[in-house]
Write a protein that holds these residues in place. Structure first.
Motif, short mmCIF file in Angstrom:
data_model
loop_
_atom_site.label_atom_id
_atom_site.label_comp_id
_atom_site.label_asym_id
_atom_site.label_seq_id
_atom_site.Cartn_x
_atom_site.Cartn_y
_atom_site.Cartn_z
N SER A 61 0.92 -1.17 -0.04
CA SER A 61 -0.04 0.10 -0.08
C SER A 61 0.83 1.29 -0.04
O SER A 61 0.45 2.43 -0.59
N GLU A 62 2.06 1.53 0.60
CA GLU A 62 2.81 2.31 0.53
C GLU A 62 3.43 2.64 -0.85
O GLU A 62 3.42 4.00 -1.01
N VAL A 63 3.35 1.69 -1.70
CA VAL A 63 3.88 2.06 -2.94
C VAL A 63 2.61 2.49 -3.71
O VAL A 63 2.77 3.50 -4.54
N ARG A 64 1.49 2.00 -3.46
CA ARG A 64 0.25 2.31 -4.40
C ARG A 64 -0.04 3.71 -4.29
O ARG A 64 -0.41 4.50 -5.05
N ASP A 65 0.05 3.94 -2.65
CA ASP A 65 -0.60 5.35 -2.29
C ASP A 65 0.45 6.54 -2.85
O ASP A 65 0.05 7.50 -3.30
N ALA A 66 1.81 5.92 -2.84
CA ALA A 66 2.57 7.14 -3.43
C ALA A 66 2.31 7.33 -5.01
O ALA A 66 2.72 8.55 -5.55
N PHE A 67 1.72 6.54 -5.54
CA PHE A 67 1.50 6.85 -7.11
C PHE A 67 0.17 6.94 -7.53
O PHE A 67 -0.17 7.24 -8.76
N LEU A 68 -0.85 7.11 -6.54
CA LEU A 68 -2.22 7.28 -6.72
C LEU A 68 -2.57 8.79 -7.31
O LEU A 68 -3.10 8.81 -8.24
N ASP A 69 -1.88 9.61 -6.58
CA ASP A 69 -2.23 11.26 -7.18
C ASP A 69 -1.67 11.29 -8.30
O ASP A 69 -2.14 12.18 -9.24
N LEU A 70 -0.46 10.85 -8.51
CA LEU A 70 0.13 11.00 -10.11
C LEU A 70 -0.83 10.33 -11.05
O LEU A 70 -0.81 11.00 -12.09
N GLN A 71 -1.51 9.28 -10.72
CA GLN A 71 -2.20 8.87 -11.88
C GLN A 71 -3.64 9.64 -12.05
O GLN A 71 -3.89 9.99 -13.14
N ARG A 72 -3.92 10.29 -10.77
CA ARG A 72 -5.34 10.93 -10.95
C ARG A 72 -4.90 12.22 -11.66
O ARG A 72 -5.73 12.90 -12.32
N GLU A 73 -3.58 12.70 -11.39
CA GLU A 73 -3.41 13.90 -12.14
C GLU A 73 -3.18 13.90 -13.62
O GLU A 73 -3.84 14.65 -14.53
N LEU A 74 -2.78 12.46 -14.15
CA LEU A 74 -2.69 12.37 -15.41
C LEU A 74 -4.11 12.15 -16.16
O LEU A 74 -4.21 12.51 -17.18
N GLY A 75 -5.21 12.11 -15.27
CA GLY A 75 -6.60 11.95 -15.82
C GLY A 75 -7.38 13.20 -15.46
O GLY A 75 -8.37 13.26 -15.70
N SER A 76 -6.62 14.15 -14.98
CA SER A 76 -7.65 15.38 -14.82
C SER A 76 -8.13 15.98 -15.62
O SER A 76 -9.24 16.43 -15.42
N LEU A 77 -7.67 15.94 -16.85
CA LEU A 77 -8.42 16.60 -18.05
C LEU A 77 -9.29 15.65 -18.69
O LEU A 77 -10.07 16.13 -19.47
N GLY A 78 -9.38 14.45 -18.48
CA GLY A 78 -10.19 13.28 -19.11
C GLY A 78 -9.79 13.19 -20.48
O GLY A 78 -8.34 13.45 -20.91
N GLY A 79 -10.47 12.57 -21.13
CA GLY A 79 -10.10 12.20 -22.64
C GLY A 79 -8.88 11.01 -22.78
O GLY A 79 -8.10 11.19 -23.69
N THR A 80 -9.13 10.31 -21.75
CA THR A 80 -8.04 9.26 -21.43
C THR A 80 -8.57 8.15 -21.40
O THR A 80 -9.52 7.69 -20.70
N VAL A 81 -7.74 6.92 -22.05
CA VAL A 81 -7.98 5.65 -21.64
C VAL A 81 -7.00 5.03 -20.66
O VAL A 81 -5.65 5.23 -21.21
N PHE A 82 -7.34 4.53 -19.32
CA PHE A 82 -6.33 3.92 -18.67
C PHE A 82 -6.31 2.47 -18.68
O PHE A 82 -7.44 1.99 -18.72
N GLU A 83 -5.06 2.05 -18.29
CA GLU A 83 -5.20 0.56 -18.58
C GLU A 83 -4.41 0.23 -17.25
O GLU A 83 -3.35 0.78 -17.01
N GLY A 84 -4.68 -0.86 -16.51
CA GLY A 84 -4.07 -1.20 -15.36
C GLY A 84 -4.89 -2.59 -14.79
O GLY A 84 -5.31 -3.27 -15.37
#
Ligand code: DC
Length: 245
Positions: free
Chosen positions: A122-145
């Motif tokens: 969880s320590e690792v996932r938490d660190a990358f959560l905001d980064l991923q949300r930031e990447l999607g902040s404008l929308g118009g995005t297909v996320f794969e994971g």
């Protein structure tokens, strides 16, 4: 794809939709997500590249995959310092660490296993959560994971769970690795696919599972083209339904 910008998609605060594609290793998510994004005129974000890049850097730094505290600290430092840079271009994801390109190391099978191990904390996932949300902040995005529709974007506009049988996924992985010059046997690869499935779905934090509102697509007997057509059709149908209501 003008209709994608009205109707149900406007129910969210984002101006343009987020499409979440989750599923097990080797289901064809990356190629399908990239093609679907191109078809819709969206950006494509391959979140596995984030965990693979992190696994690579952790390994280079000599941090053990079972040391969540040190891993979490390293992940937070990398995010805070902007040490990892991702270029999610149409031609493929390129990744840089402190300016050096590390893309060619990331698809190696031992990095895949290491990514699976480090991403379980969880320590690792938490660190990358905001980064991923930031990447999607404008929308118009297909996320794969693995946890896009369940954790990262639980309010994604359209969710897919893309899967295929372990045998088919192993065969696809063998072909992919062979084109990159890695010699692997089908048996070993099948074993690795099953091990990754087990690690990714049994972990306590953000395990691989289908979001309740995700459409299941089994690509075992489908070509890439057929899978993309099916998913694009689903996205348009979703938009149409909401746009008409
Ligand atoms: O999709 P991939 O094979 O590149 O992902 C590598 C590993 O990263 C995978 O075994 C699990 C992890 N991962 C994750 O935990 N969450 C994501 N959203 C993407 C990948």
């Amino acid at each position: 794809m003008s209709r994608a910008r009205r109707g149900g998609f406007l129910e969210t605060e984002r101006l343009r939709p987020i499409i979440a594609i989750d599923g097990p290793a080797g289901a064809g998510k990356s190629i399908v997500a990239r093609r679907l994004a191109a078809e819709l005129g969206f950006t494509f974000v391959d979140t596995g590249a984030i965990y693979r890049a992190f696994a690579y850097v952790a390994r280079q730094s000599g941090v053990a995959t079972d040391d969540p505290t040190t891993l979490g600290g390293l992940a937070s430092d990398l995010v805070r310092e902007g040490a990892l840079r991702f270029d999610f271009g149409a031609g493929g994801t390129r990744v840089f660490h402190l300016g050096d390109e590390i893309t060619s190391f990331l698809r190696l099978s031992h990095i895949g296993i290491a990514a699976s191990l480090v991403s379980a904390h969880s320590e690792v996932r938490d660190a990358f959560l905001d980064l991923q949300r930031e990447l999607g902040s404008l929308g118009g995005t297909v996320f794969e994971g693995r946890d896009i529709g369940t954790v990262v974007f639980p309010n994604a506009d359209v969710k897919f769970f893309l899967t295929a049988s372990p045998q088919v996924r192993a065969e696809r992985r063998v072909t992919e690795l062979q084109t990159k010059g890695e010699k692997v046997s089908l048996d070993d690869t099948l074993h690795q696919v099953q091990r990754r499935d087990h690690l990714d779905s049994m972990r306590l934090v953000a395990p691989l599972r289908r979001a309740r509102d995700a459409a299941i697509i089994d690509s075992s007997a489908l070509t890439i083209d057929e899978t993309v057509v099916l998913m694009a059709h689903h996205v348009r149908a979703f938009d149409f339904d909401h746009g008409e209501s």
